[in-house]
Design a protein around this motif. Structure first.
Motif, PDB file in Angstrom:
ATOM      1  N   ALA A 232     -16.960  -3.870   1.184  1.00 12.06           N
ATOM      2  CA  ALA A 232     -16.666  -3.556   2.614  1.00 12.06           C
ATOM      3  C   ALA A 232     -16.052  -2.529   3.238  1.00 12.06           C
ATOM      4  CB  ALA A 232     -15.814  -4.835   3.441  1.00 12.06           C
ATOM      5  N   LEU A 233     -14.791  -2.133   2.041  1.00  9.77           N
ATOM      6  CA  LEU A 233     -14.165  -0.927   2.429  1.00  9.77           C
ATOM      7  C   LEU A 233     -14.698   0.336   2.019  1.00  9.77           C
ATOM      8  CD1 LEU A 233     -10.582  -2.081   1.158  1.00  9.77           C
ATOM      9  CD2 LEU A 233     -11.209  -1.505   3.567  1.00  9.77           C
TER      10      LEU A 233
ATOM     11  N   CYS B 178       0.834  -1.186  -0.403  1.00 13.36           N
ATOM     12  CA  CYS B 178      -0.114   0.017   0.007  1.00 13.36           C
ATOM     13  C   CYS B 178       0.747   1.286  -0.052  1.00 13.36           C
ATOM     14  CB  CYS B 178      -1.034  -0.132   1.411  1.00 13.36           C
ATOM     15  SG  CYS B 178      -0.273  -0.020   2.745  1.00 13.36           S
ATOM     16  N   LYS B 179       0.173   2.373  -0.282  1.00 13.91           N
ATOM     17  CA  LYS B 179       0.849   3.705  -0.131  1.00 13.91           C
ATOM     18  C   LYS B 179      -0.004   4.708   0.332  1.00 13.91           C
ATOM     19  CE  LYS B 179       3.053   7.111  -3.235  1.00 13.91           C
ATOM     20  NZ  LYS B 179       4.240   7.426  -2.634  1.00 13.91           N
ATOM     21  N   ALA B 180       0.463   5.717   1.259  1.00 12.53           N
ATOM     22  CA  ALA B 180      -0.515   6.722   1.704  1.00 12.53           C
ATOM     23  C   ALA B 180       0.008   8.017   0.858  1.00 12.53           C
ATOM     24  CB  ALA B 180       0.031   7.023   3.210  1.00 12.53           C
ATOM     25  N   HIS B 181      -1.193   8.368   0.234  1.00 12.12           N
ATOM     26  CA  HIS B 181      -0.931   9.878  -0.938  1.00 12.12           C
ATOM     27  C   HIS B 181      -1.325  10.858   0.101  1.00 12.12           C
ATOM     28  CE1 HIS B 181      -0.476   7.435  -4.669  1.00 12.12           C
ATOM     29  NE2 HIS B 181      -1.388   6.397  -4.154  1.00 12.12           N
TER      30      HIS B 181
ATOM     31  N   THR C 202      -3.593  13.928  -1.268  1.00  8.96           N
ATOM     32  CA  THR C 202      -5.362  13.644  -1.273  1.00  8.96           C
ATOM     33  C   THR C 202      -5.780  12.801  -0.219  1.00  8.96           C
ATOM     34  OG1 THR C 202      -4.598  11.340  -2.600  1.00  8.96           O
ATOM     35  CG2 THR C 202      -4.870  13.679  -3.820  1.00  8.96           C
ATOM     36  N   ASN C 203      -4.873  12.533   0.972  1.00  4.34           N
ATOM     37  CA  ASN C 203      -5.409  11.779   2.103  1.00  4.34           C
ATOM     38  C   ASN C 203      -5.962  10.744   1.697  1.00  4.34           C
ATOM     39  OD1 ASN C 203      -4.433  13.909   3.666  1.00  4.34           O
ATOM     40  ND2 ASN C 203      -6.371  15.018   3.551  1.00  4.34           N
ATOM     41  N   GLN C 204      -5.469   9.926   0.754  1.00  2.00           N
ATOM     42  CA  GLN C 204      -5.872   8.388   0.413  1.00  2.00           C
ATOM     43  C   GLN C 204      -4.879   7.478   0.687  1.00  2.00           C
ATOM     44  OE1 GLN C 204      -6.001   7.215  -3.592  1.00  2.00           O
ATOM     45  NE2 GLN C 204      -8.116   6.597  -3.577  1.00  2.00           N
ATOM     46  N   LEU C 205      -5.352   6.394   1.049  1.00  2.01           N
ATOM     47  CA  LEU C 205      -4.532   5.219   1.295  1.00  2.01           C
ATOM     48  C   LEU C 205      -4.976   4.205   0.235  1.00  2.01           C
ATOM     49  CD1 LEU C 205      -2.697   3.295   3.063  1.00  2.01           C
ATOM     50  CD2 LEU C 205      -4.714   2.163   4.190  1.00  2.01           C
ATOM     51  N   GLU C 206      -3.762   4.045  -0.617  1.00  3.53           N
ATOM     52  CA  GLU C 206      -3.851   3.004  -1.950  1.00  3.53           C
ATOM     53  C   GLU C 206      -3.571   1.753  -1.494  1.00  3.53           C
ATOM     54  OE1 GLU C 206      -2.442   2.698  -6.651  1.00  3.53           O
ATOM     55  OE2 GLU C 206      -1.480   4.019  -5.118  1.00  3.53           O
TER      56      GLU C 206
ATOM     57  N   VAL D 292      -9.864   5.033   1.217  1.00  8.30           N
ATOM     58  CA  VAL D 292      -9.080   3.923   0.874  1.00  8.30           C
ATOM     59  C   VAL D 292      -9.641   3.506  -0.450  1.00  8.30           C
ATOM     60  CG1 VAL D 292     -10.612   2.533   2.234  1.00  8.30           C
ATOM     61  CG2 VAL D 292      -8.021   1.864   1.790  1.00  8.30           C
ATOM     62  N   SER D 293      -8.699   3.019  -1.290  1.00  8.63           N
ATOM     63  CA  SER D 293      -8.893   2.306  -2.601  1.00  8.63           C
ATOM     64  C   SER D 293      -8.186   0.902  -2.562  1.00  8.63           C
ATOM     65  CB  SER D 293      -8.584   3.179  -3.838  1.00  8.63           C
ATOM     66  OG  SER D 293      -7.213   3.315  -3.764  1.00  8.63           O
TER      67      SER D 293
END
Length: 406
Positions: free
Chosen positions: A401-402, A338-341, A344-348, A384-385
């Motif tokens: 679920a996410l 995973c990676k924390a962007h 954009t405050n998004q966890l990929e 999260v994606s």
């Protein structure tokens, strides 16, 4: 000397739980919460590895997060400023309990006496000038040395000065007194070290006793090789081996042998101790977590093969650049790349991989979503994606679920 053979599944389970409980990974708040919990945690586990990779929150914060509810990254530097911890080298750069300071002295003495850590050639004149500068003008920030600007760097060339500063640090003349991210501030050791700290050089026997006590306390189960993991001190290894032989003869330690042949050491009453109940939760661990850093031990105890693939060429990676181990109860059941962007405050979640396991998939899904919810908060991410999973059939159920997270 007796050898206990581990044959039954229940015996292997007990060893795993003993190891995880010693690491504080089975209990909800084994060391307490917040800053107090963080202090207690590092005093128990012995060190927290410092790492520069920032794909997700850095390893030295992640290790605390996995054990201490309400931990905030700023608390690490607060402990440094308060004199609770110090920076130095174990098998890697690490934060260490200040009470263990004296056990950093043998390596510092070896470096000062000519042993090479990073640099073979030493500029003694520049080291002396830097030390005099710090003594007269006060703490020196690493950024002042790393600058290429003559206006900021002044009378030195930055590359030789940086090497000289690191040499002074490794041989113990200076310590890190403050941190701003990865910009460190150095000061004289006598001005950083609290007066109450024992700074006497330990005997090799005392050093060996410290290593054995610490490793059995924080790991619960250890191999002879693992006790001195990545330490090159031959005399220390001999002293540890002699101490283990003595403890085995006295029956304060006993040996257990896995079916695969690996031999581990445990305290004589360890296998009879009551252990915490398992919780149906998933822990997302750092690749540098104390519980997984010894890969051979991890494989022997948990049958979990793990390699950090950021150092592997992209075409040869099996799981991804920065996979995080997933612990469910007392088993490692998968890994997550995973990676924390942060813009954009998004966890990929690029790849979510599960090993073969016998757990109820609905329970695992629920536990994973709860773990991701907390992990996102730790990463300052609000969404999260998920790109893909293994087995592939889990991709859509996990995406659904996410979505409940926002």
């Amino acid at each position: 000397m007796t050898m206990i053979e581990i044959k039954r599944p229940q015996e292997r389970v007990r060893l795993r739980r003993l190891a995880l409980a010693a690491q504080g990974l089975l209990q909800a708040k084994p060391y307490g919460c917040g800053l107090v919990g963080a202090r207690n945690a590092i005093n128990h586990i012995g060190y927290v590895q410092i790492d520069t990779l920032s794909v997700v929150e850095r390893a030295h914060h992640h290790v605390f997060y996995s054990r201490v509810p309400n931990f905030k990254p700023a608390m690490t530097n607060q402990m440094l400023l308060d004199g609770d911890i110090f920076e130095y080298w174990t098998h890697a750069a690490a934060f260490l309990p200040i009470a263990d300071f004296r056990f950093s002295l043998p390596y510092k003495h070896a470096i000062k006496s000519g042993q090479t850590h990073w640099y073979k050639d030493r500029d003694m004149k520049l080291m002396s000038e830097l030390l005099a500068r710090i003594r007269s003008d006060g703490p020196l920030r690493s950024r002042d040395v790393e600058s290429n600007s003559t206006k900021r760097a002044g009378w030195w060339d930055w590359k030789p000065a940086k090497k000289a500063l690191e040499q002074l640090y490794m041989q113990g003349d200076i310590m890190v007194s403050d941190r701003e991210g990865f910009q460190k501030t150095y000061d004289l050791t006598e001005r950083v070290l609290p007066d109450s700290v024992n700074s006497r050089m330990p005997s090799m026997e005392a050093f060996a006793a410290h290593i054995v006590d610490q490793q059995l306390r924080c790991h619960g189960i250890a191999s002879l090789k693992g006790l001195t993991y990545q330490r090159r001190n031959v005399e220390l290894r001999k002293a540890v081996k002699a101490l283990i032989s003595e403890k085995l003869a006295q029956r304060t330690l006993e040996q257990v042998q896995m079916s695969s042949g690996e031999v581990f050491l445990v305290e004589s009453d360890a296998l009879e101790r009551p252990l915490p109940r398992l919780k149906k939760r998933i822990l997302i661990l750092s690749p540098f977590d104390n519980s997984v850093i010894q890969r051979e031990r991890l494989k022997a105890l948990f049958q979990y093969g793990y390699q950090l693939e950021c150092y592997v060429p992209a075409a040869k990676r099996e799981y991804g650049y920065f996979c995080l181990p997933l612990l469910y109860g007392d088993e490692f059941i998968g890994r997550m790349d995973c990676k924390a962007h942060r813009k954009t405050n998004q966890l990929e979640i690029k790849y979510l991989h599960f090993e073969q396991h016998s757990f109820d998939q609905e329970l695992v899904t629920t536990a994973f979503v709860e773990a991701i919810k907390q992990f996102c908060y730790f990463q300052n991410c609000d969404s999260v994606s998920l790109t893909k999973t293994h087995p592939k059939k889990l991709t859509q159920p996990f995406r659904r679920a996410l979505k409940l997270l926002g």
